[in-house]
Scaffold this active site. Structure first.
Site, PDB file in Angstrom:
ATOM      1  CD  GLN A 146      -2.906  -2.337   2.453  1.00 53.23           C
ATOM      2  OE1 GLN A 146      -2.181  -2.559   3.428  1.00 53.23           O
ATOM      3  NE2 GLN A 146      -2.735  -2.948   1.289  1.00 53.23           N
ATOM      4  CE  LYS A 196     -18.247  25.972 -27.523  1.00 54.02           C
ATOM      5  NZ  LYS A 196     -19.411  25.438 -26.965  1.00 54.02           N
ATOM      6  CE1 TYR A 209      -6.128  -2.770   9.128  1.00 52.70           C
ATOM      7  CE2 TYR A 209      -5.323  -5.007   8.854  1.00 52.70           C
ATOM      8  CZ  TYR A 209      -5.434  -3.708   8.398  1.00 52.70           C
ATOM      9  OH  TYR A 209      -4.851  -3.361   7.206  1.00 52.70           O
ATOM     10  CG  ASN A 229     -16.262  25.827 -24.096  1.00 52.17           C
ATOM     11  OD1 ASN A 229     -17.298  26.297 -24.543  1.00 52.17           O
ATOM     12  ND2 ASN A 229     -15.400  25.142 -24.832  1.00 52.17           N
ATOM     13  CB  SER A 231      -0.914   0.000   1.230  1.00 47.55           C
ATOM     14  OG  SER A 231      -0.144  -0.102   2.415  1.00 47.55           O
ATOM     15  CB  SER A 266     -13.824  25.376 -28.923  1.00 44.10           C
ATOM     16  OG  SER A 266     -13.839  24.550 -30.075  1.00 44.10           O
ATOM     17  CB  THR A 278     -39.781  27.563  -8.025  1.00 40.80           C
ATOM     18  OG1 THR A 278     -40.915  28.085  -8.730  1.00 40.80           O
ATOM     19  CG2 THR A 278     -39.518  28.450  -6.797  1.00 40.80           C
ATOM     20  CD  GLU A 328     -18.405  22.494 -19.170  1.00 43.57           C
ATOM     21  OE1 GLU A 328     -17.661  23.420 -19.559  1.00 43.57           O
ATOM     22  OE2 GLU A 328     -18.771  21.570 -19.893  1.00 43.57           O
ATOM     23  CG  ASN A 350      -3.773  -4.351  13.151  1.00 43.01           C
ATOM     24  OD1 ASN A 350      -3.266  -4.291  12.023  1.00 43.01           O
ATOM     25  ND2 ASN A 350      -4.120  -5.494  13.716  1.00 43.01           N
TER      26      ASN A 350
HETATM   27  N1  ARG Z   1      -1.007  -1.055   5.441  1.00 44.00           N
HETATM   28  C1  ARG Z   1      -1.968  -1.461   6.393  1.00 44.00           C
HETATM   29  C2  ARG Z   1      -3.248  -0.643   6.233  1.00 44.00           C
HETATM   30  O1  ARG Z   1      -3.215   0.375   5.644  1.00 44.00           O
HETATM   31  C3  ARG Z   1      -1.446  -1.283   7.775  1.00 44.00           C
HETATM   32  C4  ARG Z   1      -1.998  -2.256   8.767  1.00 44.00           C
HETATM   33  C5  ARG Z   1      -1.579  -3.622   8.424  1.00 44.00           C
HETATM   34  N2  ARG Z   1      -1.836  -4.541   9.483  1.00 44.00           N
HETATM   35  C6  ARG Z   1      -1.647  -5.825   9.347  1.00 44.00           C
HETATM   36  N3  ARG Z   1      -1.898  -6.545  10.364  1.00 44.00           N
HETATM   37  N4  ARG Z   1      -1.278  -6.362   8.227  1.00 44.00           N
HETATM   38  O2  ARG Z   1      -4.317  -1.036   6.689  1.00 44.00           O
END
Ligand code: ARG
Length: 460
Positions: free
Chosen positions: A323, A284, A318, A286, A24, A278, A156, A291, A111
Site C-alpha cells: 500500500q 538580485k 500481496y 535568482n 490509504s 531577494s 571538460t 535550483e 489485491n
Molecule cells: N489499499 C490497499 C492498497 O493500496 C488495497 C489492497 C488491500 N488489500 C487487502 N487485502 N487489504 O494496497
C-alpha cells in the site's frame, strides 16, 4: 461498529491508531477514475459470462457513472473509515443502487483491483509525461536551430576545452530526453498486462473472460500468473527508474543554467518570468526554478529508493506493505511533470549573451587541438608529437600573455620551424567549430541539420 465491507467475523471496530495507519484514502483517491473504469469492465465481463444478471450489471454501470460525476463535481464524501478508494466507491454504489452493488466484487479482490488501478494510473501518467517530453524537446530544438552557429566554450572538468556551438549543447539534451522517452515507452510495453481476475492471489472458480477485461481496459493481455499479478510492482519501479534518470538529466541542465546565469559567467539571461528577487538585496535576480528542478531530483530518486526498500524481501503474494507504493511514486511523477514544464519554459525564455559566449570561447587556448590537428595534417606529424609541440607553443603564448592566434609566427617557428602562416586559418573559434564536421560534431551545418531533423521528427 465493525467494518461494513469485511467485518463479518469482527465484533468491534478498530482502534483509532489502527484506523489511521490502515487508511490509504488520502492517497489512493487519486485512482478514482481508474478504479471506476476497472469496475465497469469487470461488471460487464461478469454479465457477459453469465456470472451476474445483466440487469444488475446495468445498475452497477449507471451507479459507477453517477459516482464518477459526483467525484468530479467535488460532491463525493471520501470516508477514512472505508479505508481506500475501492471500498469508498463500492460502499457508495450500495447507497445508490442497493443490493445489486454487492455483486460487483464477485471473482475479484482488492489485491487485483489495486494492482490494476495503479497500473492504469501509471500508464496514463507515462502517456502525459511523453507529451511533455516532446514539448521540451521541441523547445530545445527550436533554440538550437536559432543558435546553430552561436559559439561558446565547451568544457571538460569545467575547464575550457574546445569551442562548441550553443545549439550543439542544447541538442545534447534533446538526445537525453529521447532516451528518457524510450525508457518510459519500454516500461509501458512491459507493464501492459492486466492483473484483474487474479482475485486475491489464486485465481477464481468463476468462468471469467480475462482476455475481455484486459482488452476493455486497453491492456495487451491478462497477466499470466495470479500470484505474480497481485504482487508485482515492477511497473512502478521501472517507471520510477526512468523518472529518476530523467530527473538527473534535468538537474544537470538546471545546474548549467544556474552557472550560466551567474554574473561571474554571464552566458545566459532569464526573464522576469523565470527568476525571483531577494527580499533584502534589491539587485538580485535568482534562478530559483532551475535550483528547484535540481533539488526535486532528490525526491524523485528518493521515491525509487523508498519503493525498492518496501519491496525487498516481501514474500508472495500481496502484503499490506505494498500500500506504501503510491504516495512517493505519485509525488515523484508530479515533481517530474513540474520539472519538465519549468525546464521547457526556461528554454523558451532564455537569451544567450552571444558576445560574451564568443569571447569566452576563445579563452584558455581553446583552439590548441586545432593547432595540433594542423601539424598532423600539414606536416604529417604523429599526433602524440603534435600534441607535445602544441603544448610548448601554448606555454610560449601563456608566458607572453597572448592568445594562441595572437602569438607571432616567429615565436611558433622557434618551436617548430616548418609552421607557416597558413596555421592562423585554423586558430579562430569560428574556424574551429566550422571544421568539426564529423558525424555528431559541433559544426554549425551539422547542428542546423540535426535541429531540423528533430523538429521534423517531433512533428513541427
Ligand atoms: N489499499 C490497499 C492498497 O493500496 C488495497 C489492497 C488491500 N488489500 C487487502 N487485502 N487489504 O494496497
Amino acid at each position: 461498529m465493525s467494518n461494513k465491507m469485511w467485518g463479518g467475523r469482527f465484533a468491534s471496530g478498530p482502534d483509532a491508531v489502527m484506523a489511521q495507519i490502515n487508511a490509504s484514502i488520502d492517497v489512493d483517491r487519486k485512482l478514482y477514475r481508474q478504479d471506476i473504469a476497472a469496475s465497469k469492465a469487470h461488471a460487464a465481463m461478469l454479465a457477459k459470462q453469465g456470472i451476474i444478471p445483466a440487469q444488475d450489471a446495468k445498475k452497477i454501470t449507471h451507479g459507477l457513472d453517477t459516482i464518477l460525476s459526483e467525484i468530479e463535481a467535488g460532491r463525493f464524501e471520501f470516508k477514512a473509515a472505508l479505508e481506500d478508494i475501492h471500498m469508498n466507491v463500492e460502499s457508495r454504489l450500495a447507497d445508490l443502487i442497493g443490493p445489486a452493488a454487492g455483486r460487483l466484487h464477485t471473482a475479484r479482490s482488492r489485491n487485483d483491483q489495486v494492482a490494476t488501478d495503479f497500473k492504469l494510473w501509471v500508464r496514463d501518467t507515462v502517456d502525459a509525461l511523453d507529451d511533455q517530453f516532446a514539448d521540451y524537446q521541441r523547445a530545445l530544438a527550436d533554440k538550437a536551430a536559432e543558435h546553430a552557429a552561436t559559439v561558446m566554450p565547451g568544457f571538460t572538468h569545467l575547464q575550457t576545452a574546445q569551442p562548441v556551438t550553443f545549439g550543439h549543447h542544447l541538442l545534447a539534451y534533446v538526445e537525453m530526453a529521447a532516451r528518457d522517452r524510450g525508457r518510459f515507452a519500454d516500461a509501458r510495453k512491459r507493464l501492459n498486462e492486466c492483473p484483474l481476475g487474479a482475485a486475491a492471489l489464486a485465481g477464481t472458480s468463476f468462468p471469467l473472460d480475462r482476455e475481455r477485461t484486459a482488452a476493455t481496459l486497453g491492456f495487451d493481455r491478462p497477466a499470466a500468473n495470479s500470484l505474480d499479478a497481485v504482487s508485482d510492482r515492477d511497473f512502478v519501479l521501472e517507471t520510477l527508474s526512468a523518472a529518476a534518470i530523467a530527473a538527473v538529466h534535468l538537474s544537470r541542465f538546471a545546474e548549467e543554467i544556474v552557472i550560466w546565469t551567474s554574473p561571474l559567467v554571464g552566458f545566459l539571461k532569464l526573464s522576469d518570468k523565470f527568476t525571483t528577487g531577494s527580499s533584502i538585496m534589491p539587485q538580485k535576480r535568482n534562478p530559483d526554478a532551475a535550483e528547484l528542478v535540481r533539488a526535486k531530483t532528490g525526491r524523485i530518486v528518493g521515491a525509487l529508493d523508498g519503493l525498492l526498500m518496501v519491496m525487498k524481501g516481501l514474500p508472495l503474494a500481496y502484503q499490506k506493505d505494498m500500500q506504501e507504493d503510491k504516495e512517493g511514486a505519485m509525488a515523484a511523477f508530479e515533481a517530474l511533470s513540474l520539472c519538465l514544464a519549468a525546464m521547457t519554459g526556461m528554454v523558451r525564455d532564455m537569451t544567450p549573451d552571444v558576445e560574451r559566449m564568443a569571447a569566452a570561447a576563445g579563452l584558455g587556448f581553446s583552439t590548441a587541438t586545432d593547432l595540433a590537428d594542423w601539424l598532423v595534417r600539414t606536416l604529417k606529424m604523429p599526433f602524440r608529437e603534435a600534441h607535445h609541440v602544441t603544448g610548448r607553443i601554448v606555454a610560449a603564448a601563456e608566458k607572453r600573455g597572448l592568445a594562441l592566434d595572437a602569438l607571432p609566427l616567429a615565436a611558433m617557428q622557434e618551436i617548430e620551424p616548418r609552421i607557416t602562416k597558413e596555421v592562423f586559418k585554423v586558430l579562430s573559434v569560428a574556424q574551429s567549430v566550422k571544421s568539426r564536421t564529423s558525424f555528431g560534431g559541433t559544426a554549425p551545418r551539422n547542428v542546423a541539420r540535426q535541429a531540423a531533423k528533430w523538429l521534423r521528427r517531433l512533428g513541427k
